[in-house]
Enzyme design. Structure first.
Site, short mmCIF file in Angstrom:
data_model
loop_
_atom_site.label_atom_id
_atom_site.label_comp_id
_atom_site.label_asym_id
_atom_site.label_seq_id
_atom_site.Cartn_x
_atom_site.Cartn_y
_atom_site.Cartn_z
CB SER A 35 -0.96 0.02 1.18
OG SER A 35 -0.27 0.20 2.40
CE LYS A 81 -2.71 1.94 4.97
NZ LYS A 81 -2.52 1.14 3.80
#
Length: 142
Positions: A35, A81
């Site tokens: 990700s 993230k």
């Protein structure tokens, strides 16, 4: 002679206390998944400083607690993230959450590889207590 021994003991105790304090402030997290590609790859190790939400700035890479993960894995449930909006920031158009401004005590995050990321587009607002810290730098590659 006793002064030297006493000084050595005091030094060892002081260094030990400093290391304990540092250990509580800094952690190492291993990236799992794709990700955050191309910024970070699965297996990369990151040095993370535990920080409150007030210290997070838009654009910084953060580590948040995102779920249960794999039992027995000390990094289970940790997500790496990018913070895309902090309290008071406008909500990015690609994130379907209520409101137009991020409310106090919340954070929005996205992965750098949006096609393969479990982030605020699915999770919504993340509360301040889900924040673990801010990535300082990579310390080891796969």
């Amino acid at each position: 002679m006793t002064y030297v021994v006493l000084a050595a003991v005091v030094t060892v105790v002081a260094v030990g206390a400093w290391l304990v304090a540092l250990r509580r402030r800094l952690i190492v997290v291993t990236v799992r998944g794709v990700s955050m590609e191309p910024t970070y790859h699965s297996g990369d190790r990151l040095l993370v400083r535990r920080s409150p939400l007030e210290r997070v700035r838009t654009g910084q890479v953060v580590v948040v607690q995102g779920g249960p993960g794999t039992p027995g894995d000390p990094t289970a449930g940790r997500l790496v993230k990018r913070a895309v909006a902090v309290p008071g920031d406008p909500v990015p158009s690609q994130i379907p959450v209520p409101g137009t401004v991020v409310p106090a005590g919340n954070l929005l995050v996205l992965g750098d590889n949006p096609a393969r990321s479990n982030d605020s587009r699915r999770l919504g607002y993340l509360p301040a207590d889900a924040l673990i810290g801010i990535v300082l730098r990579p310390i080891g590659q796969r």
